[in-house]
Write a protein that holds these residues in place. Sequence first.
Motif, mmCIF file in Angstrom:
data_model
loop_
_atom_site.group_PDB
_atom_site.id
_atom_site.type_symbol
_atom_site.label_atom_id
_atom_site.label_comp_id
_atom_site.label_asym_id
_atom_site.label_seq_id
_atom_site.Cartn_x
_atom_site.Cartn_y
_atom_site.Cartn_z
ATOM 1 N N ASN A 1 32.033 72.145 40.826
ATOM 2 C CA ASN A 1 32.049 70.872 41.622
ATOM 3 C C ASN A 1 30.779 70.179 41.965
ATOM 4 N N LYS B 1 25.301 55.705 43.615
ATOM 5 C CA LYS B 1 26.531 54.874 44.208
ATOM 6 C C LYS B 1 27.956 55.506 43.854
ATOM 7 N N TYR B 2 27.801 56.484 43.064
ATOM 8 C CA TYR B 2 29.110 57.279 42.643
ATOM 9 C C TYR B 2 29.306 58.564 43.304
ATOM 10 N N SER B 3 28.209 58.844 44.199
ATOM 11 C CA SER B 3 28.179 60.535 44.780
ATOM 12 C C SER B 3 28.881 60.462 46.131
ATOM 13 N N ASP B 4 29.348 61.471 46.282
ATOM 14 C CA ASP B 4 30.063 61.824 47.648
ATOM 15 C C ASP B 4 29.138 62.047 48.740
ATOM 16 N N CYS B 5 28.004 62.585 48.523
ATOM 17 C CA CYS B 5 27.083 62.792 49.424
ATOM 18 C C CYS B 5 25.423 62.973 48.807
ATOM 19 N N TYR B 6 24.332 62.789 49.606
ATOM 20 C CA TYR B 6 23.192 62.967 49.098
ATOM 21 C C TYR B 6 22.541 64.068 49.731
ATOM 22 N N SER C 1 20.911 55.718 50.369
ATOM 23 C CA SER C 1 21.782 56.529 50.567
ATOM 24 C C SER C 1 22.554 55.948 52.077
ATOM 25 N N ASP D 1 26.158 53.925 52.311
ATOM 26 C CA ASP D 1 27.021 54.461 53.158
ATOM 27 C C ASP D 1 27.531 55.899 52.837
ATOM 28 N N ILE D 2 26.512 56.529 52.128
ATOM 29 C CA ILE D 2 26.714 58.064 51.672
ATOM 30 C C ILE D 2 26.384 58.972 52.626
ATOM 31 N N SER D 3 27.198 59.999 52.850
ATOM 32 C CA SER D 3 26.722 61.063 53.779
ATOM 33 C C SER D 3 25.396 61.624 53.294
#
Length: 61
Positions: free
Chosen positions: A9, A24-29, A45, A49-51
């Motif tokens: 994961n 830009k393709y990540s769910d979170c940073y 981030s 708008d990345i968590s």
Amino acid sequence: MSDANLNENITLLGYRENLYNYLKYSDCYICSSKSEGLGTTVIESIILDISIISTDCGGWI
């Protein structure tokens, strides 16, 4: 990560010169720095708008 069965994961990429293409393709940073001056990747981030998950690294933000 192996002990927690997270290898499928999570991908650790190591140092990258330009994070935008990955970010830009990540769910979170995850910002695991001990200290940050400006925290440009955190700002990027927020713009995307990345968590964000971060250590208490001090600095400008």
